[in-house]
Design an enzyme around this catalytic site. Structure first.
Site, PDB file in Angstrom:
ATOM      1  N   HIS A  35      35.873  73.471 -47.328  1.00 64.06           N
ATOM      2  CA  HIS A  35      34.436  73.377 -47.617  1.00 64.06           C
ATOM      3  C   HIS A  35      33.620  73.213 -46.331  1.00 64.06           C
ATOM      4  O   HIS A  35      32.627  73.918 -46.131  1.00 64.06           O
ATOM      5  CB  HIS A  35      34.176  72.221 -48.582  1.00 64.06           C
ATOM      6  CG  HIS A  35      32.744  71.769 -48.631  1.00 64.06           C
ATOM      7  ND1 HIS A  35      31.714  72.568 -49.086  1.00 64.06           N
ATOM      8  CD2 HIS A  35      32.165  70.587 -48.260  1.00 64.06           C
ATOM      9  CE1 HIS A  35      30.570  71.907 -48.996  1.00 64.06           C
ATOM     10  NE2 HIS A  35      30.805  70.702 -48.493  1.00 64.06           N
ATOM     11  N   HIS A  59      29.917  66.870 -41.709  1.00 64.91           N
ATOM     12  CA  HIS A  59      28.886  66.267 -42.563  1.00 64.91           C
ATOM     13  C   HIS A  59      29.398  65.362 -43.669  1.00 64.91           C
ATOM     14  O   HIS A  59      28.664  64.512 -44.153  1.00 64.91           O
ATOM     15  CB  HIS A  59      27.948  67.341 -43.155  1.00 64.91           C
ATOM     16  CG  HIS A  59      28.527  68.126 -44.298  1.00 64.91           C
ATOM     17  ND1 HIS A  59      29.305  69.236 -44.119  1.00 64.91           N
ATOM     18  CD2 HIS A  59      28.427  67.953 -45.644  1.00 64.91           C
ATOM     19  CE1 HIS A  59      29.649  69.732 -45.303  1.00 64.91           C
ATOM     20  NE2 HIS A  59      29.132  68.959 -46.248  1.00 64.91           N
ATOM     21  N   ASP A  60      30.652  65.547 -44.088  1.00 60.46           N
ATOM     22  CA  ASP A  60      31.165  64.693 -45.169  1.00 60.46           C
ATOM     23  C   ASP A  60      32.100  63.601 -44.671  1.00 60.46           C
ATOM     24  O   ASP A  60      32.673  62.865 -45.487  1.00 60.46           O
ATOM     25  CB  ASP A  60      31.874  65.556 -46.226  1.00 60.46           C
ATOM     26  CG  ASP A  60      30.885  66.290 -47.136  1.00 60.46           C
ATOM     27  OD1 ASP A  60      29.792  65.735 -47.402  1.00 60.46           O
ATOM     28  OD2 ASP A  60      31.199  67.409 -47.579  1.00 60.46           O
ATOM     29  N   GLU A  63      30.642  59.984 -45.431  1.00 59.96           N
ATOM     30  CA  GLU A  63      30.555  59.720 -46.874  1.00 59.96           C
ATOM     31  C   GLU A  63      31.943  59.613 -47.515  1.00 59.96           C
ATOM     32  O   GLU A  63      32.149  58.806 -48.416  1.00 59.96           O
ATOM     33  CB  GLU A  63      29.746  60.849 -47.540  1.00 59.96           C
ATOM     34  CG  GLU A  63      29.133  60.464 -48.875  1.00 59.96           C
ATOM     35  CD  GLU A  63      28.060  61.469 -49.315  1.00 59.96           C
ATOM     36  OE1 GLU A  63      27.123  61.715 -48.531  1.00 59.96           O
ATOM     37  OE2 GLU A  63      28.171  61.992 -50.425  1.00 59.96           O
ATOM     38  N   ASP A  64      32.879  60.425 -47.055  1.00 62.30           N
ATOM     39  CA  ASP A  64      34.140  60.574 -47.797  1.00 62.30           C
ATOM     40  C   ASP A  64      35.399  60.158 -47.048  1.00 62.30           C
ATOM     41  O   ASP A  64      36.502  60.327 -47.573  1.00 62.30           O
ATOM     42  CB  ASP A  64      34.306  62.039 -48.237  1.00 62.30           C
ATOM     43  CG  ASP A  64      33.232  62.470 -49.228  1.00 62.30           C
ATOM     44  OD1 ASP A  64      32.701  61.588 -49.936  1.00 62.30           O
ATOM     45  OD2 ASP A  64      32.923  63.666 -49.277  1.00 62.30           O
ATOM     46  N   ASP A 120      25.293  73.613 -47.195  1.00 62.83           N
ATOM     47  CA  ASP A 120      26.156  72.789 -48.049  1.00 62.83           C
ATOM     48  C   ASP A 120      25.959  73.173 -49.523  1.00 62.83           C
ATOM     49  O   ASP A 120      26.923  73.339 -50.276  1.00 62.83           O
ATOM     50  CB  ASP A 120      25.794  71.313 -47.813  1.00 62.83           C
ATOM     51  CG  ASP A 120      26.743  70.336 -48.477  1.00 62.83           C
ATOM     52  OD1 ASP A 120      27.945  70.645 -48.601  1.00 62.83           O
ATOM     53  OD2 ASP A 120      26.268  69.243 -48.859  1.00 62.83           O
TER      54      ASP A 120
HETATM   55 ZN    ZN Z   1      29.487  69.076 -48.300  1.00 64.15          ZN
END
Ligand code: ZN
Length: 181
Positions: A35, A59-60, A63-64, A120
């Site tokens: 992704h 970018h993630d 967050e993840d 995204d």
């Molecule tokens: Zn994303």
């Protein structure tokens, strides 16, 4: 140029390691890093700035994964870490609040963050078409596509090529959903 390439690949390796073992929610269970590679590819293909491409790869992570903003700043600098921060939801907030904030805050983002968030959403709409999460029924997929369109409305106006790609992908997603249930 070669330093851009080396830096981009360094961010790709960093993201692949950070997301190691994670898969996308879709039925195909693709490695999560697919992704972020797709987001970065969309940005690069549409002439987005280098900082946005790097942030696209990363970018993630905040967050993840356990990666912190401080680690990103150390590894990639304040501009890239700032873009990742602009693209990161506050996980302490309830999901519906986060989704509403994405709509209301979109137009206030920096130009680079708008491009990143639009790429995204393009990647996520493609995923909803080609590999939707198994437990997402037709209504939930419809709802997601509509919400992505409302977020995108606040992100457009920076990069015309990216705006066109979002619009085409959105139309495809709506048409796809009308044919499959
Ligand atoms: Zn994303």
């Amino acid at each position: 140029m070669s330093s851009h390439l080396a830096e981009t690949l360094r961010a790709a390796v960093f993201a692949a390691r950070a997301h190691a073992g994670q898969t996308r929610k879709g039925a195909a269970a693709e490695p999560y890093v697919n992704h972020v590679l797709e987001v970065a590819e969309i940005l690069a293909a549409h002439g987005a700035p280098q900082a946005a491409i790097l942030a696209g790869l990363l970018h993630d992570t905040v967050e993840d994964t356990p990666i912190t903003p401080a680690e990103l700043t150390l590894a990639f600098g304040a501009e890239v870490a700032g873009l990742v921060a602009e693209a990161t939801d506050d996980k302490d907030l309830p999901k519906e609040t986060r989704k509403a904030l994405q709509v209301s805050q979109a137009a206030k983002k920096s130009d680079a963050a708008k491009q990143l968030k639009l790429a995204d959403k393009i990647s996520n709409l493609r995923a909803i078409m080609h590999s939707p999460p198994r437990n997402w029924d037709h209504a939930r997929r419809c709802e997601y596509i509509g919400w992505a369109g409302r977020v995108a409305a606040g992100l457009k106006g920076v990069n015309p090529g990216l705006d066109q790609l979002f619009d085409a992908t959105y139309r495809d997603a709506v048409a796809h959903l009308a044919q499959h249930d």
